[in-house]
Write an enzyme that holds these catalytic residues in place. Sequence first.
Site, PDB file in Angstrom:
ATOM      1  N   TYR A   1       0.983  -1.265   0.036  1.00 33.86           N
ATOM      2  CA  TYR A   1       0.148  -0.061   0.151  1.00 33.86           C
ATOM      3  C   TYR A   1       0.827   1.121  -0.015  1.00 33.86           C
ATOM      4  O   TYR A   1       2.081   1.299   0.174  1.00 33.86           O
ATOM      5  CB  TYR A   1      -0.890   0.077   1.082  1.00 33.86           C
ATOM      6  CG  TYR A   1      -0.412   0.304   2.650  1.00 33.86           C
ATOM      7  CD1 TYR A   1      -0.445   1.545   3.071  1.00 33.86           C
ATOM      8  CD2 TYR A   1       0.499  -0.608   3.294  1.00 33.86           C
ATOM      9  CE1 TYR A   1      -0.031   1.964   4.286  1.00 33.86           C
ATOM     10  CE2 TYR A   1       0.868  -0.218   4.312  1.00 33.86           C
ATOM     11  CZ  TYR A   1       1.000   1.018   4.962  1.00 33.86           C
ATOM     12  OH  TYR A   1       1.369   1.379   6.057  1.00 33.86           O
TER      13      TYR A   1
ATOM     14  N   LYS B   1       6.771  -2.116   1.909  1.00 33.97           N
ATOM     15  CA  LYS B   1       5.480  -1.358   2.390  1.00 33.97           C
ATOM     16  C   LYS B   1       4.426  -2.333   2.361  1.00 33.97           C
ATOM     17  O   LYS B   1       3.213  -2.076   1.389  1.00 33.97           O
ATOM     18  CB  LYS B   1       5.138   0.024   1.975  1.00 33.97           C
ATOM     19  CG  LYS B   1       4.096   0.855   2.632  1.00 33.97           C
ATOM     20  CD  LYS B   1       3.942   2.316   2.490  1.00 33.97           C
ATOM     21  CE  LYS B   1       3.077   3.394   3.074  1.00 33.97           C
ATOM     22  NZ  LYS B   1       3.722   3.583   4.536  1.00 33.97           N
TER      23      LYS B   1
ATOM     24  N   GLU C   1      12.245   2.303  14.187  1.00 33.22           N
ATOM     25  CA  GLU C   1      11.486   3.463  13.481  1.00 33.22           C
ATOM     26  C   GLU C   1      10.137   3.529  14.341  1.00 33.22           C
ATOM     27  O   GLU C   1      10.186   2.600  15.302  1.00 33.22           O
ATOM     28  CB  GLU C   1      11.016   3.300  12.026  1.00 33.22           C
ATOM     29  CG  GLU C   1      10.464   1.972  11.687  1.00 33.22           C
ATOM     30  CD  GLU C   1      10.310   1.596  10.432  1.00 33.22           C
ATOM     31  OE1 GLU C   1      10.225   2.503   9.718  1.00 33.22           O
ATOM     32  OE2 GLU C   1      10.055   0.738   9.954  1.00 33.22           O
TER      33      GLU C   1
ATOM     34  N   LEU D   1      11.371   1.282   6.868  1.00 37.93           N
ATOM     35  CA  LEU D   1      10.740   1.655   5.519  1.00 37.93           C
ATOM     36  C   LEU D   1      11.423   3.047   4.970  1.00 37.93           C
ATOM     37  O   LEU D   1      11.910   3.681   5.824  1.00 37.93           O
ATOM     38  CB  LEU D   1       9.254   2.295   5.958  1.00 37.93           C
ATOM     39  CG  LEU D   1       8.497   2.348   4.419  1.00 37.93           C
ATOM     40  CD1 LEU D   1       8.121   1.352   3.841  1.00 37.93           C
ATOM     41  CD2 LEU D   1       7.218   3.066   4.942  1.00 37.93           C
TER      42      LEU D   1
END
Length: 286
Positions: A33, A150, A182, A206
């Site tokens: 996505y 992702k 993260e 990411l």
Amino acid sequence: MSRTVYLNGDYLPEEDAKISIFDRSFLMADGVYEVTSVLGGKLIDFAGHSKRLERSLSELEMQKPDAFDDLLEIHRELVRLNDIDEGMIYLQVSRGSAGDRDFTYPSADVKPTLVLFTQSKPNLADNPVAKIGIKVISIEDQRWGRRDIKTVQLLYPSMGKMMAKAAGCDDAWMVEDGAVTEGTSNNAYIVKGNTIITRHLGTEILHGITRAAVLRFALEAQMKVEERPFTIQEAQDADEAFITSASTFVMPVVEIDGAAIGTGNPGPVAARLREIYLEESRNAAL
């Protein structure tokens, strides 16, 4: 009022948009996505999101949807049909449905499922939270290893946000082998002096589209950038901390695990980067 969404070539009322119960995004989390922000009715960093989507599909050996080359126009049409001034467009591609549940990928002639929908978010740019900052907790990073893709595998990040909420905080930073990877849905940074420190790119995080833009703007503003791991203790001892994402832009972090960062208020580096990012992004919006 019902939104108009996009599903496999059609613009439909959201209540009429349906996919198969055998779609692999539902059964296997076999999908990817992207989320693109909208400011002033225009798309922010669309090219970056499109490029990362293409990479995610390639890494998972997933076909591009037939409408891949039309995604810009599809985004723009959804903005128009739903009268979005500020908000986001969510896009998801799954491997599709072969008609039954199976661990092996379906044959190449099975078409991917492409879904897009809008979310109106008034005051996205003028978010009052940016003036007070957010509080985060640290949690163990228990996600799968390919975080650079992702995917829709978001259960643990969702659990992390719930852990933060239970602790009276806003978000969680994940820690692996003693270093921050993260946030649950964002990249993490600390500031020491004139140096911005954030984890280097790899499979552990990411490759944020907002991250890339913010670091570029920081260098143009004569700020020093270090891409390396940092610990929670380093973060607590920093002058500032912040996160970046497509939906929060640059958001100050003022507390980590109960310890105030710097003065306990948003710092000048994060505030300046947020200002630069919004100005530059609006100027380049499509």
